[in-house]
Scaffold this active site. Structure first.
Site, PDB file in Angstrom:
ATOM      1  N   ASP A  60      14.221  22.723 168.428  1.00  0.00           N
ATOM      2  CA  ASP A  60      14.446  21.354 169.047  1.00  0.00           C
ATOM      3  C   ASP A  60      14.926  20.277 167.840  1.00  0.00           C
ATOM      4  OD1 ASP A  60      11.589  19.724 168.585  1.00  0.00           O
ATOM      5  OD2 ASP A  60      11.210  21.618 168.422  1.00  0.00           O
ATOM      6  N   SER A  61      15.490  19.369 168.413  1.00  0.00           N
ATOM      7  CA  SER A  61      15.977  18.219 167.263  1.00  0.00           C
ATOM      8  C   SER A  61      16.585  18.650 165.925  1.00  0.00           C
ATOM      9  CB  SER A  61      14.688  17.271 167.466  1.00  0.00           C
ATOM     10  OG  SER A  61      15.078  15.867 166.791  1.00  0.00           O
TER      11      SER A  61
END
Length: 299
Positions: free
Chosen positions: A143-144
């Site tokens: 994520d991210s």
């Protein structure tokens, strides 16, 4: 879909926090506090281990796992975050797929700027291969910033002559440190979490003076994705980094890569973290689990 759920989360993320140019300690503490509010599903067991040169957390279903391994890279702008802050996401993928996951505790900037994170994630992947894992049973997820690492680790693996994993899942991936996506401006009011200034502040720590105009720092703009495995890119419309995902998907299509661009309306950066409190988060994770189950070798 719940308008009320989305509104509550937007309000939560807009609560006053340390300024975008706060100290590293403030930024890290603030993120830990935010992620401690996320729900971690039951039905898992965890233990600390080592993978490659770094600590990692092994997350397994309480019952016997299926054949398959998710190599997870947590978010945090390469400056903050840990396997613990990403546990809601990692555990949800494990419980929904039945696969085990290793979440890598890679080194963080400013103490360890680029390319330390990629060196660590590549070392973790190499350790799985050296341990006898079939790449057809491994998927990268993150994520991210960790979503960005799913792509840049593949680039580094390909450059090193290693076989690539079977699939990539990236939640709101950060894929462009040049910050040239149109959504950096068009989503400035909609994003409840980031500003250009806050992103620039942490990016400078990771870059440490390096030019971001290169594939391992801005793959959405500069990477050649030829030969990449199937990819699932998920993002929300209320985030500055939306165009990181849309532009990487376009590059993947141009390179002949199977890619699914999965955009959810009116949700923020890494909205999947809100599983259990946001219907769209649970739906997105279900789609991610289905994707992973379809691309890893199944028992």
């Amino acid at each position: 879909m719940s308008r009320e759920q989305r509104a509550r989360i937007d309000t939560l993320l807009r609560q006053p926090r340390p300024a975008g140019d706060g100290s590293v300690a403030e930024i890290r503490a603030n993120f830990r506090a935010l992620m401690a509010r996320m729900r971690v599903p039951e039905g898992i067991r965890t233990r600390t281990t080592t993978l490659g040169d770094r600590p990692a957390v092994l997350v397994e279903p309480a019952e016997a796992p299926r054949a398959g391994t998710i190599l997870y890279f947590h978010g945090g702008a390469f400056v903050f975050g840990s396997p613990e802050t990403a546990m809601s996401l990692t555990a949800n993928l494990v419980t929904r797929t039945g696969f085990r996951a290793f979440s890598v505790d890679y080194r963080l900037a400013p103490e360890h700027p680029f390319p330390a994170a990629i060196e660590d994630t590549l070392s973790a992947y190499r350790a799985l291969l050296d341990g006898g894992e079939d790449p057809a049973t491994i998927a990268f997820a993150g994520d991210s910033a960790g979503g960005g690492l799913t792509v840049t680790t593949c680039l580094a693996a390909r450059d090193a002559g290693l076989p690539l994993p079977a699939a990539i899942v990236a939640f709101s991936p950060g894929l462009d440190l040049t910050r040239t996506g149109e959504s950096m401006d068009t989503k400035a009011g909609a994003d409840p979490l980031f500003t250009r200034a806050s992103l620039d502040h942490t990016a400078a720590m990771y870059l440490d003076g390096r030019d971001p105009r290169q594939p391992l720092l801005s793959p959405a703009v500069f990477a050649d994705l030829t030969g990449f495995p199937p990819m699932l890119l998920q993002a929300g419309t209320n985030e500055l980094l939306l165009d990181d995902a849309t532009r990487l998907a376009a590059r993947a299509r141009a390179a002949g890569v199977d890619v699914i661009l999965d955009i959810t309306a009116d949700v923020p950066h890494v909205f999947q973290s809100f599983a259990g409190t946001l219907d769209e988060a649970d739906a997105a994770l279900a789609r991610a689990a289905f994707f992973l189950g379809g691309h890893l070798n199944r028992d």
